[in-house]
Design an enzyme around this catalytic site. Structure first.
Site, PDB file in Angstrom:
ATOM      1  N   LYS A 102       1.849   4.354  -3.151  1.00 65.43           N
ATOM      2  CA  LYS A 102       1.803   6.213  -2.821  1.00 65.43           C
ATOM      3  C   LYS A 102       2.761   6.563  -3.317  1.00 65.43           C
ATOM      4  CE  LYS A 102      -1.118   5.625   1.100  1.00 65.43           C
ATOM      5  NZ  LYS A 102      -1.110   5.895   2.825  1.00 65.43           N
ATOM      6  N   ASP A 111       0.722  -1.503  -0.155  1.00 66.49           N
ATOM      7  CA  ASP A 111      -0.440  -0.250   0.244  1.00 66.49           C
ATOM      8  C   ASP A 111       0.537   1.690  -0.095  1.00 66.49           C
ATOM      9  OD1 ASP A 111      -2.826   1.092   0.133  1.00 66.49           O
ATOM     10  OD2 ASP A 111      -2.182   1.919   2.532  1.00 66.49           O
TER      11      ASP A 111
END
Length: 821
Positions: A686, A682
């Site tokens: 980003k 995750d």
């Protein structure tokens, strides 16, 4: 003093409405000596008469049934208006007129031919009967004399059937004689109908009843002409397309003529001319709302805060363009072109020509394109053979939208505001025209954009103090529900402080969706979605947005699902802006990442995703500002996971690692399966987004991700199995933590982006490192740039949680709404 009142078909459409008309006439008679009343056929009758004639021409004998319906409608109205005794004077006339019409239509049936002359006689039935019935009703109900005037004997025209030209000298004399005398009285006549010098029935064309009223008013020097219709005067725009349109209290004749030319249906240009010649005030009023002042049309330009008086449109036009070197500097080309078009009876709606003289474009009715092509081909045959002039290009599916107002000539920046309102909403302008009088600015746009253009321009010129943005939202989970709460709480404040109204028109989750063009009540959205919602279908939601085609439209994707992302390209291509915390679009393939930006730039719909990286933290915006201002990003270091920040900030030798992870999950910091966070993927997404923002064309697999989980933890089939495996490795993580503490360091799960690449890894940092002091679930990002070199720029704060993420989405919605409006 004399006044003329004209009542349209809807105003006299039934006995009950005729009674209302009677009271309006009665009131007018109290303020003047004589009242001339011009009436149309009952609503829908003229169209029905034309239809019966067409059917008879085609040999369709069902025209008889339709004629019976027309007769019975008039008889029913008469029976409701008159006593049995009074009806005896009306019924014979009604039967005679119907018998004459029946005989005429039978002749059409026999010879299968319908001339313009015969059609005029057929159409005259409606006004003839309407005027006779209303005149006799007034005779029996008014306290002053009322009489019927036969318009066919008073309005004299040439023999151009269907659109006859009035012979004013004869007409004026006959009208003056008909209402001569000194006593009070009411005179009722039919609109639209007239006769030529052979006493053959003619009609005055579109808007003919209004024209009759203006003719009578001018001939009789009326103090005012009132046009009674079914709307509250002339509106700032078509209320069917612009919900916030409002009535104008006053306008000039020129403005009214411009508005009617560009599609306003309340009045018709020839209607105004006789009144304009005599400078007679014209007032448009509503039969069903007589207390409303309506619109007064005079020669005076009223003081007005708005430079634009109205926004109007012509729904369907074709744009014809002629170009070539043979046009440049050649005298008489335009004259030849328009003379040739006139010979073929092609009406020109709009003309525009570049100063280079290389091309000339003009708008016409799409039905005239064949005649226009023929006229041009014949006139410029030699020039085309010599390749001096190219074959004309014809574009269809277009419309004209115009802003109109006599105050525009004294106001700077009107065209700038107009073009900005259209451009910012992705409306492409194909042609522009403005007369030297500066009374209107006309633009040719795609027909599919008319409603959006009218709304955008209406807001820009009339509602600039109040901006409206239309919200279409998917995702009603924690972030979506919180966002709607925040919008509801701030509604009044936004309206008061920023003059901004946010309207939620659609909402959807994975199961249901709800549409409401009037706006969904934010206090009851959940209840309404549950009770009135239909099965969720994102394709249908996108189609709904596209069908409405509203300006200032924003699509908010508050999901973490790939399903809405599949529609992003279509949404952006429709000039609908997107705001989303959903990372999937920006962390997918680099090709798609660039495609979204290309479509956004080309079509005008904005793509905002600040919350992709740091929830409510201004990370993307800060980075964008640095790059736009010419700074060079040398390195980015960051903790971009609120869950990993919480875990490593609370991990101590006294607390097993598995317990800290479990606690983070209980508090809602991690995903339902904590491995989604601990895997670093995750955070890597980003990092991928930030890397791309600074110009690196990379994919997710190009990011080096350190795996901190042992294999048995990763391969555990369930979350419970994962925790069981993780507990066995608590000593391993404890050793890592103890080693870091012995060295005076703290563990941080860090992202690094520089010219060598991008990585995500667990690192032990010293006290002089900015990440050493990180606490709670905070995120931190450190920008080292050419300007911020010795002391890097730091952004720090909560990086997770529904409140801050929703607030970030909300902030972008407000920013977009203000930009678009």
């Amino acid at each position: 003093m004399l006044k003329v009142l004209k009542f349209g078909g809807t105003s006299v459409g039934s006995a009950e409405r005729i009674k209302t008309v009677k009271s309006l006439i009665e009131h007018a008679a109290t303020t003047c000596d004589k009242v001339v009343v011009v009436v149309s056929a009952m609503g829908g009758v003229t169209d029905a008469l034309i239809d019966t004639a067409r059917k008879a021409q085609l040999g369709d004998e069902t025209y008889r049934d339709q004629l019976d319906e027309i007769y019975y409608r008039h008889r029913k109205a008469a029976e409701e208006l008159f006593t049995a005794e009074q009806l005896k004077a009306v019924q014979p006339f009604l039967k005679e007129q119907t018998r004459n019409l029946e005989n005429l239509l039978y002749g059409v049936l026999l010879i299968k031919e319908l001339s313009a002359r015969v059609l005029d006689t057929v159409m005259s039935y409606g006004e003839t009967v309407s005027a006779f019935v209303i005149a006799h009703y007034l005779k029996h109900t008014l306290q002053i004399p009322a009489q019927h005037l036969d318009s066919k004997q008073l309005i004299k025209t040439d023999s151009n059937f269907g659109a006859a030209a009035v012979q004013f000298e004869q007409t004026n004399a006959r009208l003056q004689q008909a209402v001569s005398g000194t006593g009070k009285g009411v005179f009722v006549m039919g609109g639209f109908i007239a006769s030529d010098h052979h006493n053959v029935v003619t009609t005055l064309g579109r808007g003919g009843s209004d024209y009759t009223a203006a003719i009578a008013g001018a001939a009789l020097n009326a103090s005012e002409i009132e046009i009674w219709t079914d709307v509250d005067g002339v509106m700032t725009a078509d209320p069917r397309k612009v919900k916030k349109a409002f009535s104008l209290l006053q306008m000039t004749y020129e403005e009214a003529m411009e508005m009617s030319h560009f599609g306003a249906k309340v009045i018709h240009p020839p209607t105004i001319q006789p009144a304009l010649d005599k400078k007679i005030p014209l007032r448009i009023k509503n039969t069903f709302n007589p207390g409303f002042p309506g619109t007064l049309i005079t020669t005076q330009t009223p003081p007005d805060e708005h430079p634009v008086k109205g926004i109007s449109s012509i729904a369907q036009i074709a744009l014809v363009s002629l170009q070539g070197s043979g046009l440049i500097g050649v005298t008489g080309i335009a004259g030849r072109l328009f003379s040739a078009l006139a010979k073929k009876k092609v009406n020109i709606i709009l003309i525009t020509q570049a100063s280079s003289e290389h091309s000339i474009s003009f708008a016409i009715n799409p039905h005239d394109t064949h005649n226009a092509q023929t006229a041009i081909a014949e006139e410029f045959l030699l020039e085309m053979r010599a390749n001096l002039i190219e074959q004309p290009t014809i574009e269809t599916g277009l419309s004209v939208v115009a802003v109109i107002g006599s105050n525009m000539r004294n106001s700077a920046g009107v065209s700038g505001r107009m073009f900005r309102a259209l451009g910012i909403n992705g409306i492409n302008i194909r042609a522009i025209a403005q007369g030297s009088s500066e009374l209107n600015i006309s633009t040719v746009i795609s027909q599919s954009d008319v409603s959006k253009a009218l709304n955008a321009l209406h807001e820009a010129f009339f509602l600039s103090d109040t901006k409206t943005a239309y919200l279409f939202m998917v995702g009603t989970g924690l972030i979506g529900a919180t966002l709607l709460q925040q919008i509801q709480r701030q509604q009044a404040h936004l309206l008061q402080t920023q003059s901004l109204e946010l309207k939620l028109l659609a909402i959807a989750n994975s199961k249901q969706m709800l549409f409401d063009e009037a706006g969904i009540d934010l206090a009851r959205w959940s209840e309404l979605l549950e009770s009135n919602g239909q099965k969720a279908d994102l394709g249908a939601l996108v189609a709904f947005m596209q069908r409405l085609n509203l300006p200032n439209s924003i699509f908010a994707d508050c999901t973490a699902s790939p399903m809405p992302v599949q529609h992003y390209k279509n949404i952006l291509s429709s000039n609908i802006s997107i705001v989303t915390p959903n990372k999937i679009a920006n962390s997918g393939s680099y090709e798609n990442y660039m495609t979204y930006r290309t479509i956004s730039q080309k079509k005008g719909g904005k793509f905002r995703y600040e919350t992709n990286v740091g929830a409510g933290l201004p990370i993307i915006g800060t980075l964008t500002d640095l790059l736009k201002s010419g700074d060079e990003v040398l390195k980015i270091e960051a903790v971009l996971s609120g869950s990993l920040s919480f875990i490593f900030n609370h991990f101590t030798p006294d607390t097993p690692f598995s317990d800290v992870v479990r606690r983070a999950q209980e508090l809602g910091y991690t995903e339902p399966d904590p491995r989604d966070d601990l895997s670093g993927k995750d955070m890597a997404r980003k990092v991928l987004i930030l890397s791309r923002e600074i110009g690196q064309a990379i994919e997710l697999e190009d990011i080096a991700i350190e795996n901190i989980l042992p294999d048995d933890c990763i391969k555990a089939p369930t979350v419970a199995g994962f925790y069981a495996a993780l507990e066995k490795h608590n000593p391993h993580f404890a050793q890592m933590q103890q080693r870091a503490m012995q060295e005076g360091k703290k563990l941080r799960f860090l992202a690094t982006i520089d010219k060598h690449g991008s990585s995500v890894s667990l690192q032990a940092v010293l006290p002089d490192n900015p990440f050493y002091q990180l606490s709670g679930s905070d995120n931190m990002i450190v920008f080292t740039t050419a300007r911020y070199h010795d002391r890097p720029l730091v952004v720090k704060g909560p990086g997770a949680g529904a409140e801050v993420t929703a607030a970030g989405v909300f902030a972008e919605i407000i920013s977009l709404a203000n930009y678009l409006s």
